[in-house]
Scaffold this motif. Structure first.
Motif, PDB file in Angstrom:
ATOM      1  N   PHE A 360       0.860  -1.195   0.000  1.00 47.66           N
ATOM      2  CA  PHE A 360       0.000   0.000   0.000  1.00 47.66           C
ATOM      3  C   PHE A 360       0.888   1.234   0.000  1.00 47.66           C
ATOM      4  N   HIS A 361       0.306   2.327  -0.408  1.00 51.79           N
ATOM      5  CA  HIS A 361       1.060   3.579  -0.517  1.00 51.79           C
ATOM      6  C   HIS A 361       0.120   4.739  -0.237  1.00 51.79           C
ATOM      7  N   ASP A 362       0.717   5.896   0.095  1.00 56.00           N
ATOM      8  CA  ASP A 362      -0.102   7.091   0.303  1.00 56.00           C
ATOM      9  C   ASP A 362      -0.937   7.414  -0.936  1.00 56.00           C
ATOM     10  N   ALA A 363      -0.407   7.056  -2.113  1.00 57.19           N
ATOM     11  CA  ALA A 363      -1.121   7.328  -3.364  1.00 57.19           C
ATOM     12  C   ALA A 363      -2.518   6.716  -3.370  1.00 57.19           C
ATOM     13  N   LEU A 364      -2.696   5.629  -2.611  1.00 56.57           N
ATOM     14  CA  LEU A 364      -4.009   4.969  -2.608  1.00 56.57           C
ATOM     15  C   LEU A 364      -5.089   5.922  -2.096  1.00 56.57           C
ATOM     16  N   PHE A 365      -4.811   6.601  -0.983  1.00 56.06           N
ATOM     17  CA  PHE A 365      -5.841   7.503  -0.450  1.00 56.06           C
ATOM     18  C   PHE A 365      -5.890   8.814  -1.225  1.00 56.06           C
ATOM     19  N   VAL A 366      -4.731   9.309  -1.671  1.00 58.19           N
ATOM     20  CA  VAL A 366      -4.746  10.565  -2.435  1.00 58.19           C
ATOM     21  C   VAL A 366      -5.565  10.375  -3.715  1.00 58.19           C
ATOM     22  N   SER A 367      -5.547   9.148  -4.262  1.00 64.58           N
ATOM     23  CA  SER A 367      -6.272   8.910  -5.526  1.00 64.58           C
ATOM     24  C   SER A 367      -7.775   9.098  -5.351  1.00 64.58           C
ATOM     25  N   ARG A 368      -8.253   9.145  -4.116  1.00 64.67           N
ATOM     26  CA  ARG A 368      -9.685   9.383  -3.902  1.00 64.67           C
ATOM     27  C   ARG A 368     -10.057  10.858  -4.090  1.00 64.67           C
ATOM     28  N   VAL A 369      -9.060  11.741  -3.997  1.00 55.78           N
ATOM     29  CA  VAL A 369      -9.383  13.178  -4.080  1.00 55.78           C
ATOM     30  C   VAL A 369      -8.679  13.897  -5.236  1.00 55.78           C
ATOM     31  N   ALA A 370      -7.773  13.206  -5.942  1.00 57.81           N
ATOM     32  CA  ALA A 370      -7.076  13.859  -7.059  1.00 57.81           C
ATOM     33  C   ALA A 370      -6.566  12.788  -8.014  1.00 57.81           C
ATOM     34  N   PRO A 371      -6.487  13.118  -9.320  1.00 56.38           N
ATOM     35  CA  PRO A 371      -5.920  12.155 -10.267  1.00 56.38           C
ATOM     36  C   PRO A 371      -4.502  11.790  -9.853  1.00 56.38           C
ATOM     37  N   THR A 372      -4.254  10.495  -9.737  1.00 57.98           N
ATOM     38  CA  THR A 372      -3.014  10.015  -9.119  1.00 57.98           C
ATOM     39  C   THR A 372      -2.384   8.920  -9.968  1.00 57.98           C
ATOM     40  N   ALA A 373      -1.058   8.845  -9.925  1.00 64.49           N
ATOM     41  CA  ALA A 373      -0.349   7.720 -10.553  1.00 64.49           C
ATOM     42  C   ALA A 373       0.924   7.467  -9.763  1.00 64.49           C
ATOM     43  N   MET A 374       1.499   6.294  -9.985  1.00 65.65           N
ATOM     44  CA  MET A 374       2.772   5.959  -9.333  1.00 65.65           C
ATOM     45  C   MET A 374       3.763   5.416 -10.350  1.00 65.65           C
ATOM     46  N   ILE A 375       5.033   5.644 -10.036  1.00 69.13           N
ATOM     47  CA  ILE A 375       6.141   5.120 -10.837  1.00 69.13           C
ATOM     48  C   ILE A 375       6.913   4.157  -9.939  1.00 69.13           C
ATOM     49  N   PHE A 376       7.162   2.945 -10.406  1.00 69.55           N
ATOM     50  CA  PHE A 376       8.011   2.003  -9.652  1.00 69.55           C
ATOM     51  C   PHE A 376       9.340   1.843 -10.370  1.00 69.55           C
ATOM     52  N   VAL A 377      10.412   1.699  -9.568  1.00 66.95           N
ATOM     53  CA  VAL A 377      11.706   1.278 -10.119  1.00 66.95           C
ATOM     54  C   VAL A 377      12.115  -0.009  -9.409  1.00 66.95           C
ATOM     55  N   PRO A 378      12.951  -0.831 -10.059  1.00 66.69           N
ATOM     56  CA  PRO A 378      13.337  -2.101  -9.434  1.00 66.69           C
ATOM     57  C   PRO A 378      14.215  -1.906  -8.198  1.00 66.69           C
ATOM     58  N   CYS A 379      14.147  -2.851  -7.275  1.00 72.58           N
ATOM     59  CA  CYS A 379      15.104  -2.890  -6.166  1.00 72.58           C
ATOM     60  C   CYS A 379      15.732  -4.287  -6.166  1.00 72.58           C
ATOM     61  N   ARG A 380      16.957  -4.366  -5.630  1.00 74.91           N
ATOM     62  CA  ARG A 380      17.744  -5.602  -5.753  1.00 74.91           C
ATOM     63  C   ARG A 380      17.024  -6.794  -5.114  1.00 74.91           C
ATOM     64  N   ASP A 381      16.883  -7.848  -5.899  1.00 75.78           N
ATOM     65  CA  ASP A 381      16.229  -9.094  -5.470  1.00 75.78           C
ATOM     66  C   ASP A 381      14.808  -8.855  -4.959  1.00 75.78           C
ATOM     67  N   GLY A 382      14.254  -7.717  -5.236  1.00 78.60           N
ATOM     68  CA  GLY A 382      12.889  -7.413  -4.789  1.00 78.60           C
ATOM     69  C   GLY A 382      12.777  -7.215  -3.295  1.00 78.60           C
ATOM     70  N   ILE A 383      13.921  -7.063  -2.603  1.00 82.71           N
ATOM     71  CA  ILE A 383      13.895  -7.044  -1.130  1.00 82.71           C
ATOM     72  C   ILE A 383      13.597  -5.639  -0.595  1.00 82.71           C
ATOM     73  N   SER A 384      12.634  -5.583   0.321  1.00 83.88           N
ATOM     74  CA  SER A 384      12.271  -4.320   0.975  1.00 83.88           C
ATOM     75  C   SER A 384      11.737  -4.630   2.373  1.00 83.88           C
ATOM     76  N   HIS A 385      11.492  -3.584   3.171  1.00 85.68           N
ATOM     77  CA  HIS A 385      11.203  -3.774   4.605  1.00 85.68           C
ATOM     78  C   HIS A 385      12.317  -4.630   5.199  1.00 85.68           C
ATOM     79  N   ASN A 386      13.526  -4.273   4.847  1.00 85.87           N
ATOM     80  CA  ASN A 386      14.714  -5.047   5.194  1.00 85.87           C
ATOM     81  C   ASN A 386      15.895  -4.083   5.067  1.00 85.87           C
TER      82      ASN A 386
END
Ligand code: GLV
Ligand code: MN
Ligand code: MN
Length: 417
Positions: A360-386
């Motif tokens: 989830f991201h802040d963009a999820l709630f902002v998208s309820r009140v304004a046109p919203t989009a997100m850009i993803f870039v890769p991270c090594r081995d897909g590892i995050s919250h680490n």
């Protein structure tokens, strides 16, 4: 006027500077929401902004905004950004990448003397992670009017620190910021973030053009039995909530994910009361983080959790209470704003695919009140919250270049709807 370009070296240095705030020995960050470290990161960002002559604002949730004026200074601004808070053993890029890249966009526009039609504002949302004070995405949820922040005032963290006090202290720590109303309108929102999963890297793609976010539900399950002596209580006399909890978790792990490749189920926190080695616990409490792109399936899994808890607890003579700590339905972004990002990626010849966000991201709630989009870039081995989370400098630059290109497009011309 020269063409605005990203200063990749400056952005890398900023990422390093912010990674020092709350740095952990294992190379990650511990900069939890509204902590001393979070305040230090907000201060550094505000000082950088003021040094460049930008205006700094904060609302009642301590969402921090940095504004660069456009030609139409009374039109709602285009918002770009992410969050600066982290998981307790978080990485250096989750949130920081999007916030600092957004600030790099303001600086790049300023360096080039490029005026935009609408003002461009950078935002650092408060408490995206939700690990210190649940739920997550508090700042953006309140901004979008999807929750009443008064409901959070009585929250405390695991050490007893009060949410209300920490929020007040955070607001007071930035007297240079002008107060502004929560939910001040914006014309659109674009958030750059790491994918936090492996698909872009595996498919050797530079960019994920995010079309929406899957749903999340957080449940808190409390199973209550009877406290007793570990040594003297024979099996037939035990009403042990740990046995019931093990049964529940085993049944859930065996049923929810193996039968549905889109389902996610995580138990990240478990505690016993009284938590003594030689006492049968009176109660066991655990968290359940459930995710699914379909709201209907999320509801079915919730019902499955309740049925399994009922069966397993009855078998042990225990009772169960299930509280919903957080319920975030899936969200779909504005096709027009997604197209702004997609077209910008094509203009920059960046390889991309469309995808739904698993996090989830802040963009999820902002998208309820304004046109919203997100850009993803890769991270090594897909590892995050680490703490080992890592993003190649080339990916940082790709993301920032695309954010700049999309920002210029969205801040000029008619606002996407
Ligand atoms: C965000 O941090 C998430 O848990 O998806
Ligand atoms: Mn994040
Ligand atoms: Mn995160």
């Amino acid at each position: 006027m020269t063409v605005a370009t990203i200063n990749a070296g400056r952005l890398q240095r900023r990422l390093e500077d912010f990674a020092r705030i709350g740095a952990t020995a294992a190379g990650g960050v511990n900069r939890q929401a509204l902590s001393r470290e979070d305040r230090a990161a907000r201060r550094l960002l505000a000082e950088l902004a003021l040094a460049r002559g930008f205006h700094v604002f904060q609302d009642a949730m301590a969402n921090l905004f940095i504004r660069r004026e456009g030609r139409e200074d009374d039109a709602p601004p285009l918002l770009i950004g992410s969050h600066l808070d982290s998981q307790p053993t978080g990485g250096r890029y989750d949130g920081a990448l999007g916030t600092l890249s957004a600030f790099e966009i303001l600086e790049a526009l300023e360096d080039a003397g490029m005026q935009t039609e609408r003002s461009v504002e950078v935002v650092a949302w408060t408490n995206e992670e939700g690990s210190r004070f649940a739920p997550g995405v508090m700042g953006s949820m309140a901004f979008a009017g999807a929750a009443d922040p008064a409901a959070w005032r009585s929250l405390a963290d695991s050490k007893g620190a009060s949410f209300a006090d920490e929020l007040a202290e955070t607001l007071a720590a930035l007297p240079e910021a002008t107060a502004r109303a929560l939910g001040t309108p914006v014309s659109g929102y674009i958030e750059l973030h790491i994918e936090q999963g492996p698909s872009l890297e595996k498919e050797k793609l530079a960019i994920g053009v995010v079309t929406g976010v899957q749903g999340t539900r957080w449940l808190q399950v409390t199973i209550t039995g009877e406290a007793g002596h570990a040594g003297t209580t024979a099996l037939s006399y035990r009403r042990d909530p740990m046995v019931a909890a093990v049964g529940v978790l085993h049944a859930l792990q065996a049923s929810v994910m193996p039968s549905d490749i889109d389902a996610r189920l995580t138990v990240g926190r478990i505690a016993t009361v009284p938590g003594s080695v030689n006492a049968i616990p009176r109660a066991v409490t655990f968290s359940l983080d459930i995710r699914h792109p379909s709201a209907a399936r999320l509801q079915e899994i919730d019902a499955q959790v309740r049925a399994i808890c009922g069966e397993q607890c009855a078998a042990q003579g225990c009772s169960v209470e299930i509280a919903t700590a957080f319920d975030m339905p899936p969200g779909v972004f504005s096709p027009a704003m997604v197209e702004v990002v997609q077209e910008a990626a094509l203009r920059l010849s960046l390889s991309s695919k469309r995808m739904v966000s698993g996090a989830f991201h802040d963009a999820l709630f902002v998208s309820r009140v304004a046109p919203t989009a997100m850009i993803f870039v890769p991270c090594r081995d897909g590892i995050s919250h680490n703490e080992t989370e890592y993003v190649e400098p080339a990916s940082v630059e790709n993301g920032a270049r695309l954010l700049l290109e999309a920002t210029i497009a969205a801040a000029n011309g008619p606002p996407p709807v």
